[in-house]
Design a protein around this motif. Sequence first.
Motif: not given
Length: 86
Positions: A59-86
């Motif tokens: 349910a908190e997926l948008p918040e998880l995405v924001e946190r992942e972007l904050q913590d791992h922006f460069q890696e997410s940008r390199r991949r071209g997407w944000v990784l969220i693993a349950a």
Amino acid sequence: MAHTPANHRVRVRFTCHGGHDHELCVQIRREVHPDLRCQAQQSDGYGYSSGGTGCTLPAELPELVERELQDHFQESRRRGWVLIAA
């Protein structure tokens, strides 16, 4: 300059407990770098069930995405997407 919702839509790959990958477009509160934005024609359409795969989106997926972007922006940008693993 006004922010449009399209600037707040980020490409996400969600990997659930069952090992299934789901490509999503998630709208978040902050503006997203152009390299990570969803394509204009891609809908935000996702629910909190993935229809038959046994995966449930948090349910908190948008918040998880924001946190992942904050913590791992460069890696997410390199991949071209944000990784969220349950």
